[in-house]
Design a protein around this motif. Structure first.
Motif, PDB file in Angstrom:
ATOM      1  N   UNK A 205       0.837  -1.207   0.000  1.00  0.00           N
ATOM      2  CA  UNK A 205       0.000   0.000   0.000  1.00  0.00           C
ATOM      3  C   UNK A 205       0.872   1.258   0.000  1.00  0.00           C
ATOM      4  N   UNK A 206       1.968   1.239   0.772  1.00  0.00           N
ATOM      5  CA  UNK A 206       2.859   2.396   0.845  1.00  0.00           C
ATOM      6  C   UNK A 206       3.598   2.613  -0.469  1.00  0.00           C
ATOM      7  N   UNK A 207       4.036   1.542  -1.103  1.00  0.00           N
ATOM      8  CA  UNK A 207       4.736   1.681  -2.384  1.00  0.00           C
ATOM      9  C   UNK A 207       3.807   2.282  -3.432  1.00  0.00           C
ATOM     10  N   UNK A 208       2.567   1.861  -3.459  1.00  0.00           N
ATOM     11  CA  UNK A 208       1.611   2.438  -4.409  1.00  0.00           C
ATOM     12  C   UNK A 208       1.387   3.917  -4.111  1.00  0.00           C
ATOM     13  N   UNK A 209       1.380   4.289  -2.826  1.00  0.00           N
ATOM     14  CA  UNK A 209       1.262   5.704  -2.451  1.00  0.00           C
ATOM     15  C   UNK A 209       2.465   6.497  -2.965  1.00  0.00           C
ATOM     16  N   UNK A 210       3.654   5.952  -2.816  1.00  0.00           N
ATOM     17  CA  UNK A 210       4.863   6.646  -3.268  1.00  0.00           C
ATOM     18  C   UNK A 210       4.842   6.819  -4.784  1.00  0.00           C
ATOM     19  N   UNK A 211       4.379   5.809  -5.500  1.00  0.00           N
ATOM     20  CA  UNK A 211       4.308   5.902  -6.956  1.00  0.00           C
ATOM     21  C   UNK A 211       3.463   7.089  -7.409  1.00  0.00           C
ATOM     22  N   UNK A 216       7.199  12.855  -3.074  1.00  0.00           N
ATOM     23  CA  UNK A 216       7.983  11.886  -2.317  1.00  0.00           C
ATOM     24  C   UNK A 216       9.219  11.490  -3.110  1.00  0.00           C
ATOM     25  N   UNK A 217      10.362  11.944  -2.649  1.00  0.00           N
ATOM     26  CA  UNK A 217      11.634  11.558  -3.237  1.00  0.00           C
ATOM     27  C   UNK A 217      12.662  11.484  -2.121  1.00  0.00           C
ATOM     28  N   UNK A 218      13.820  10.915  -2.439  1.00  0.00           N
ATOM     29  CA  UNK A 218      14.825  10.702  -1.406  1.00  0.00           C
ATOM     30  C   UNK A 218      14.438   9.533  -0.518  1.00  0.00           C
ATOM     31  N   UNK A 219      14.975   9.463   0.701  1.00  0.00           N
ATOM     32  CA  UNK A 219      14.664   8.330   1.583  1.00  0.00           C
ATOM     33  C   UNK A 219      13.226   8.374   2.086  1.00  0.00           C
ATOM     34  N   UNK A 220      12.582   7.205   2.107  1.00  0.00           N
ATOM     35  CA  UNK A 220      11.232   7.066   2.658  1.00  0.00           C
ATOM     36  C   UNK A 220      11.232   5.819   3.535  1.00  0.00           C
ATOM     37  N   UNK A 221      10.908   5.981   4.813  1.00  0.00           N
ATOM     38  CA  UNK A 221      10.866   4.843   5.729  1.00  0.00           C
ATOM     39  C   UNK A 221       9.568   4.068   5.554  1.00  0.00           C
ATOM     40  N   UNK A 222       9.683   2.782   5.279  1.00  0.00           N
ATOM     41  CA  UNK A 222       8.525   1.913   5.170  1.00  0.00           C
ATOM     42  C   UNK A 222       8.452   1.054   6.425  1.00  0.00           C
ATOM     43  N   UNK A 223       7.904   1.671   7.474  1.00  0.00           N
ATOM     44  CA  UNK A 223       7.702   1.028   8.766  1.00  0.00           C
ATOM     45  C   UNK A 223       6.392   1.536   9.335  1.00  0.00           C
ATOM     46  N   UNK A 224       5.787   0.759  10.206  1.00  0.00           N
ATOM     47  CA  UNK A 224       4.564   1.207  10.872  1.00  0.00           C
ATOM     48  C   UNK A 224       4.902   2.320  11.867  1.00  0.00           C
ATOM     49  N   UNK A 225       3.922   3.150  12.231  1.00  0.00           N
ATOM     50  CA  UNK A 225       4.202   4.306  13.098  1.00  0.00           C
ATOM     51  C   UNK A 225       4.542   3.953  14.537  1.00  0.00           C
ATOM     52  N   UNK A 226       4.327   2.685  14.958  1.00  0.00           N
ATOM     53  CA  UNK A 226       4.538   2.332  16.367  1.00  0.00           C
ATOM     54  C   UNK A 226       5.510   1.162  16.480  1.00  0.00           C
ATOM     55  N   UNK A 227       6.821   1.426  16.397  1.00  0.00           N
ATOM     56  CA  UNK A 227       7.792   0.350  16.622  1.00  0.00           C
ATOM     57  C   UNK A 227       7.686  -0.175  18.047  1.00  0.00           C
ATOM     58  N   UNK A 228       8.120  -1.417  18.250  1.00  0.00           N
ATOM     59  CA  UNK A 228       8.025  -2.049  19.568  1.00  0.00           C
ATOM     60  C   UNK A 228       9.372  -2.659  19.934  1.00  0.00           C
ATOM     61  N   UNK A 229       9.569  -2.930  21.206  1.00  0.00           N
ATOM     62  CA  UNK A 229      10.780  -3.630  21.613  1.00  0.00           C
ATOM     63  C   UNK A 229      10.640  -5.120  21.274  1.00  0.00           C
ATOM     64  N   UNK A 230      11.754  -5.798  21.257  1.00  0.00           N
ATOM     65  CA  UNK A 230      11.720  -7.239  20.996  1.00  0.00           C
ATOM     66  C   UNK A 230      10.899  -7.974  22.053  1.00  0.00           C
ATOM     67  N   UNK A 231      10.997  -7.524  23.311  1.00  0.00           N
ATOM     68  CA  UNK A 231      10.204  -8.154  24.372  1.00  0.00           C
ATOM     69  C   UNK A 231       8.711  -7.956  24.125  1.00  0.00           C
ATOM     70  N   UNK A 232       8.327  -6.756  23.676  1.00  0.00           N
ATOM     71  CA  UNK A 232       6.921  -6.493  23.365  1.00  0.00           C
ATOM     72  C   UNK A 232       6.473  -7.320  22.166  1.00  0.00           C
ATOM     73  N   UNK A 233       7.349  -7.461  21.177  1.00  0.00           N
ATOM     74  CA  UNK A 233       7.021  -8.284  20.011  1.00  0.00           C
ATOM     75  C   UNK A 233       6.797  -9.730  20.434  1.00  0.00           C
ATOM     76  N   UNK A 234       7.674 -10.244  21.290  1.00  0.00           N
ATOM     77  CA  UNK A 234       7.562 -11.619  21.771  1.00  0.00           C
ATOM     78  C   UNK A 234       6.234 -11.850  22.487  1.00  0.00           C
ATOM     79  N   UNK A 235       5.884 -10.936  23.365  1.00  0.00           N
ATOM     80  CA  UNK A 235       4.625 -11.054  24.114  1.00  0.00           C
ATOM     81  C   UNK A 235       3.428 -11.009  23.171  1.00  0.00           C
ATOM     82  N   UNK A 236       3.438 -10.076  22.207  1.00  0.00           N
ATOM     83  CA  UNK A 236       2.314  -9.926  21.286  1.00  0.00           C
ATOM     84  C   UNK A 236       2.144 -11.155  20.401  1.00  0.00           C
TER      85      UNK A 236
END
Length: 298
Positions: A205-211, A216-236
């Motif tokens: 969906x993000x790549x289609x938005x960039x197209x 939008x030029x230069x660097x674009x981060x393709x990550x969700x807005x809420x990064x988590x710690x590895x411990x939080x990822x494990x629990x989830x």
């Protein structure tokens, strides 16, 4: 006109090609074997070979080719292959694009949040400087630099700094699911390192938005807005599978012994990356919370 895609057989490329074709686009895949249809064209990035006729007058080029970073244990030879496959492939493609009489208006070139190195708990965005380490300094920085001639030739270039992609069809998730289904999932190392993730659907969906977003030029981060710690990822992930997780973390030295150098930069290093450019240009994520994302992916 066609959209040209390299790396179309990989996890990201195959999902993107399917979505673009569903949108009604004509997609031509650059492949490193004999073409099997009119929608394929041969190229050999290592030898600098690409058919300019396939690129001439194209609508866009999306470059995703490169050796998988976590495909096997890091040796000096494999590290050279990881870097060479990205740098030489981008150089071959960009040189061909700049020599065309009818250049594509846009090039989306694969990249990675490895650019930022280990950021600890510090938030970073597209304005942040590169970090240190093999992935940042020997892979991502020179990889992105190879796109500069395309910019100089008047092509809009967006560098897709992709985070941890969550998909049932490949990447990290299918590799760790059997362990978590046995109730043996556990934090890795300190568990405090940040993992910046995105679902495969949101990545497409993000790549289609960039197209379709000229600013939008230069660097674009393709990550969700809420990064988590590895411990939080494990629990989830344990909760998504309705399985318990281990209270004791896997020590970093054990991971280094079992996996090698990749453990340090690919697992124990963290990046707390924000997709500021996507949000500034009005992009809407379908999955912003990890628990909802895992429920959807699984």
């Amino acid at each position: 006109m066609a959209i040209i895609v390299t790396g179309s057989s990989g996890l990201l490329g195959s999902a993107l090609v399917k979505a673009l074709r569903a949108d009604g686009a004509r997609v031509v895949r650059l492949v490193r074997r004999a073409p099997q249809g009119a929608d394929e064209s041969f190229w050999n990035p290592g030898k600098g070979l690409v058919d300019p006729a396939a690129l001439e007058g194209s609508e866009a080029v999306i470059h995703l080719a490169g050796a998988g970073i976590g495909d096997r244990r890091w040796s000096d030879d494999f590290k050279r292959e990881v870097a060479r496959s990205r740098i030489q492939g981008t150089r071959t493609l960009v040189r061909a694009l700049t020599e065309l009489s009818a250049r594509p208006p846009v090039l989306l070139s694969g990249s990675a949040i490895g650019f930022y190195g280990d950021t600890g708990d510090r938030e970073v965005d597209e304005t942040s400087p590169p970090g240190t380490g093999f992935l940042a300094q020997e892979v991502v920085v020179p990889w992105e630099a190879e796109t500069a001639p395309a910019e100089e030739a008047g092509i809009r270039v967006a560098r897709l700094r992709t985070g941890l992609v969550l998909s049932p069809d490949g990447g990290m998730l299918p590799r760790i699911l059997p362990i978590f289904k046995l109730g043996l999932g556990a934090p890795l190392g300190s568990g405090g390192q940040y993992w910046s993730w995105i679902t495969i659907d949101d990545w497409v969906h993000a790549v289609r938005h960039i197209l379709r977003t000229p600013e939008l030029s230069g660097p674009v981060n393709l990550t969700a807005p809420e990064p988590v710690t590895n411990a939080e990822f494990t629990k989830a992930l344990g909760q998504a599978l309705h399985r318990p997780t281990m209270p004791i973390a896997v020590p970093g030295f054990a991971l280094r012994t079992a996996i090698g150098e990749f453990a340090e930069e690919g697992i124990l290093t963290g990046q707390r990356v924000l997709p500021r450019r996507l949000l500034e240009t009005g992009h809407t994520f379908r999955h912003t919370r990890l628990d909802e994302a895992l429920a959807n992916v699984l």
